[in-house]
Motif scaffolding. Structure first.
Motif, PDB file in Angstrom:
ATOM      1  N   SER A   2      -1.289   0.054  10.150  1.00 56.77           N
ATOM      2  CA  SER A   2      -0.570   0.427   8.940  1.00 56.77           C
ATOM      3  C   SER A   2       0.838   0.832   9.321  1.00 56.77           C
ATOM      4  O   SER A   2       1.064   1.456  10.363  1.00 56.77           O
ATOM      5  CB  SER A   2      -1.278   1.598   8.257  1.00 56.77           C
ATOM      6  OG  SER A   2      -0.443   2.159   7.255  1.00 56.77           O
ATOM      7  N   GLU A   3       1.797   0.490   8.477  1.00 55.85           N
ATOM      8  CA  GLU A   3       3.182   0.864   8.765  1.00 55.85           C
ATOM      9  C   GLU A   3       3.378   2.370   8.750  1.00 55.85           C
ATOM     10  O   GLU A   3       4.376   2.881   9.270  1.00 55.85           O
ATOM     11  CB  GLU A   3       4.118   0.220   7.735  1.00 55.85           C
ATOM     12  CG  GLU A   3       3.872   0.705   6.304  1.00 55.85           C
ATOM     13  CD  GLU A   3       4.849   0.097   5.322  1.00 55.85           C
ATOM     14  OE1 GLU A   3       6.068   0.185   5.583  1.00 55.85           O
ATOM     15  OE2 GLU A   3       4.385  -0.470   4.316  1.00 55.85           O
ATOM     16  N   HIS A   4       2.438   3.104   8.174  1.00 53.83           N
ATOM     17  CA  HIS A   4       2.564   4.558   8.068  1.00 53.83           C
ATOM     18  C   HIS A   4       1.835   5.308   9.177  1.00 53.83           C
ATOM     19  O   HIS A   4       1.787   6.534   9.154  1.00 53.83           O
ATOM     20  CB  HIS A   4       2.062   5.025   6.705  1.00 53.83           C
ATOM     21  CG  HIS A   4       2.813   4.428   5.552  1.00 53.83           C
ATOM     22  ND1 HIS A   4       4.162   4.605   5.388  1.00 53.83           N
ATOM     23  CD2 HIS A   4       2.387   3.630   4.532  1.00 53.83           C
ATOM     24  CE1 HIS A   4       4.545   3.950   4.301  1.00 53.83           C
ATOM     25  NE2 HIS A   4       3.501   3.359   3.770  1.00 53.83           N
ATOM     26  N   ALA A  26       0.306  11.516   2.552  1.00 58.62           N
ATOM     27  CA  ALA A  26      -1.003  11.214   1.968  1.00 58.62           C
ATOM     28  C   ALA A  26      -1.566   9.962   2.638  1.00 58.62           C
ATOM     29  O   ALA A  26      -0.837   9.012   2.940  1.00 58.62           O
ATOM     30  CB  ALA A  26      -0.879  10.993   0.464  1.00 58.62           C
ATOM     31  N   ILE A  27      -2.876   9.961   2.849  1.00 58.96           N
ATOM     32  CA  ILE A  27      -3.524   8.881   3.595  1.00 58.96           C
ATOM     33  C   ILE A  27      -4.121   7.877   2.617  1.00 58.96           C
ATOM     34  O   ILE A  27      -5.019   8.198   1.832  1.00 58.96           O
ATOM     35  CB  ILE A  27      -4.612   9.441   4.525  1.00 58.96           C
ATOM     36  CG1 ILE A  27      -4.030  10.553   5.405  1.00 58.96           C
ATOM     37  CG2 ILE A  27      -5.196   8.327   5.395  1.00 58.96           C
ATOM     38  CD1 ILE A  27      -5.072  11.309   6.204  1.00 58.96           C
ATOM     39  N   SER A  28      -3.628   6.653   2.674  1.00 60.92           N
ATOM     40  CA  SER A  28      -4.104   5.590   1.793  1.00 60.92           C
ATOM     41  C   SER A  28      -5.352   4.931   2.382  1.00 60.92           C
ATOM     42  O   SER A  28      -5.702   5.129   3.550  1.00 60.92           O
ATOM     43  CB  SER A  28      -3.012   4.535   1.610  1.00 60.92           C
ATOM     44  OG  SER A  28      -2.775   3.859   2.837  1.00 60.92           O
ATOM     45  N   ALA A  33      -8.388   2.614   6.940  1.00 54.62           N
ATOM     46  CA  ALA A  33      -8.985   1.403   7.516  1.00 54.62           C
ATOM     47  C   ALA A  33      -8.353   1.034   8.852  1.00 54.62           C
ATOM     48  O   ALA A  33      -8.976   0.346   9.673  1.00 54.62           O
ATOM     49  CB  ALA A  33      -8.841   0.231   6.533  1.00 54.62           C
ATOM     50  N   ALA A  34      -7.112   1.490   9.091  1.00 55.05           N
ATOM     51  CA  ALA A  34      -6.424   1.160  10.335  1.00 55.05           C
ATOM     52  C   ALA A  34      -6.814   2.076  11.496  1.00 55.05           C
ATOM     53  O   ALA A  34      -6.621   1.711  12.669  1.00 55.05           O
ATOM     54  CB  ALA A  34      -4.910   1.226  10.123  1.00 55.05           C
ATOM     55  N   ILE A  35      -7.345   3.244  11.209  1.00 59.83           N
ATOM     56  CA  ILE A  35      -7.600   4.235  12.265  1.00 59.83           C
ATOM     57  C   ILE A  35      -8.609   3.757  13.311  1.00 59.83           C
ATOM     58  O   ILE A  35      -8.396   3.976  14.517  1.00 59.83           O
ATOM     59  CB  ILE A  35      -7.991   5.592  11.646  1.00 59.83           C
ATOM     60  CG1 ILE A  35      -6.751   6.223  10.994  1.00 59.83           C
ATOM     61  CG2 ILE A  35      -8.589   6.539  12.695  1.00 59.83           C
ATOM     62  CD1 ILE A  35      -7.027   7.495  10.215  1.00 59.83           C
ATOM     63  N   PRO A  36      -9.718   3.101  12.942  1.00 57.74           N
ATOM     64  CA  PRO A  36     -10.625   2.624  14.003  1.00 57.74           C
ATOM     65  C   PRO A  36      -9.943   1.700  15.002  1.00 57.74           C
ATOM     66  O   PRO A  36     -10.207   1.778  16.210  1.00 57.74           O
ATOM     67  CB  PRO A  36     -11.724   1.908  13.225  1.00 57.74           C
ATOM     68  CG  PRO A  36     -11.761   2.616  11.910  1.00 57.74           C
ATOM     69  CD  PRO A  36     -10.315   2.908  11.599  1.00 57.74           C
ATOM     70  N   GLU A  87     -15.240   7.460   6.520  1.00 57.01           N
ATOM     71  CA  GLU A  87     -16.272   7.768   7.512  1.00 57.01           C
ATOM     72  C   GLU A  87     -16.058   6.971   8.793  1.00 57.01           C
ATOM     73  O   GLU A  87     -16.208   7.505   9.904  1.00 57.01           O
ATOM     74  CB  GLU A  87     -17.658   7.485   6.932  1.00 57.01           C
ATOM     75  CG  GLU A  87     -18.785   7.895   7.850  1.00 57.01           C
ATOM     76  CD  GLU A  87     -20.157   7.783   7.204  1.00 57.01           C
ATOM     77  OE1 GLU A  87     -21.154   7.760   7.941  1.00 57.01           O
ATOM     78  OE2 GLU A  87     -20.230   7.738   5.964  1.00 57.01           O
ATOM     79  N   ALA A  88     -15.684   5.710   8.676  1.00 62.91           N
ATOM     80  CA  ALA A  88     -15.426   4.888   9.860  1.00 62.91           C
ATOM     81  C   ALA A  88     -14.239   5.443  10.654  1.00 62.91           C
ATOM     82  O   ALA A  88     -14.252   5.448  11.890  1.00 62.91           O
ATOM     83  CB  ALA A  88     -15.160   3.439   9.458  1.00 62.91           C
ATOM     84  N   ALA A  89     -13.227   5.924   9.943  1.00 66.36           N
ATOM     85  CA  ALA A  89     -12.046   6.480  10.611  1.00 66.36           C
ATOM     86  C   ALA A  89     -12.397   7.754  11.373  1.00 66.36           C
ATOM     87  O   ALA A  89     -12.018   7.921  12.542  1.00 66.36           O
ATOM     88  CB  ALA A  89     -10.950   6.762   9.582  1.00 66.36           C
TER      89      ALA A  89
END
Length: 254
Positions: A2-4, A26-28, A33-36, A87-89
């Motif tokens: 994610s660009e953020h 704020a977390i979109s 979805a990008a954190i994993p 939860e995945a993150a």
């Protein structure tokens, strides 16, 4: 990616910056979805030994992006997909064998608190403010994140935080165990801690993180995996170096 969410690495210390100041970080859904994938990059980077997570412009994160709730979370199926991404993150961070430290400035609310609770340690600024606010939105906080909250502060304080949705200050967060330390410069302190951890035996740290996780999950028996960790450690180069350094009265070089 994610660009953020910006991942950088300075020697053994990796830093993940939540960079969305126009939305108070704020977390979109896209960011969750990008954190994993980001955690997988840190895991695969042999040079990176510790991950620090921080925000920008004096704010850690004001929470999940509420503007998406009327679109991505407008029905039960959408809400489930959104919750699965969160939860995945958080699982990707808690499952990372390397230490993680949240350096918290300003607001750490809702999803921001979930992100911080997924880290091993939390260092807060004196002006940091915390809250978990599903009771203001009519949402049931998910079980994995609730467990992390209970593990940090105990069931009584977890209930007060969840039932009221009140914002608590840094001193209260320290007193109840939500954070490890309050510091005037939390990012600097987090990097100091990360640098110290990076200089220690990674064999020990990986084993300690695994065993503490087992204890938190109520797994108290020493099984074959635990016995393997014990034997692998005493046969590791780290053990040989640690003993030699002790006998030679010098700092070990792990």
């Amino acid at each position: 990616m994610s660009e953020h969410l910006i991942l950088t690495c300075d020697g053994p210390v990796a830093t993940l910056t939540v960079d969305r100041p126009a939305k108070k970080n704020a977390i979109s859904y896209e960011m969750w979805a990008a954190i994993p994938g980001i955690a997988a990059r840190v895991r695969a980077d042999d040079e990176a030994r510790v991950l620090v997570i921080k925000g920008t412009e004096g704010t850690f994160s004001a929470g999940a992006d509420i503007s998406e709730f009327s679109t991505l979370r407008r029905d039960p199926a959408g809400a489930r997909r959104y919750a699965d991404a969160i939860e995945a993150a958080t699982k990707a961070l808690t499952g990372l064998a390397k230490p993680t430290i949240a350096a918290i400035t300003g607001f750490c609310i809702g999803g921001g608190c979930e992100l911080a609770l997924a880290c091993d340690l939390r260092i807060a600024a004196t002006d940091a403010r915390f809250g978990v606010t599903p009771s203001k939105l009519g949402i049931v906080f998910n079980l994995p994140s609730t467990k992390q909250l209970v593990d940090a502060v105990g069931p009584a304080w977890a209930k007060q935080i969840l039932f009221t949705g009140d914002i608590i200050d840094a001193d209260t967060a320290l007193r109840i165990g939500l954070v490890n330390e309050v510091h005037a410069e939390p990012v600097k302190r987090a990097v100091e801690l990360a640098t110290t951890m990076a200089s220690r035996s990674q064999v020990t740290i990986r084993g300690a993180k695994d065993i503490v996780g087992r204890i938190v999950d109520g797994r108290y028996e020493e099984d074959e995996e635990v016995h393997f960790m014990y034997s692998a450690s005493v046969n590791s180069p780290d053990y040989a170096e640690g003993v030699s350094a002790f006998l030679e009265k010098r700092h070990p070089r792990f």
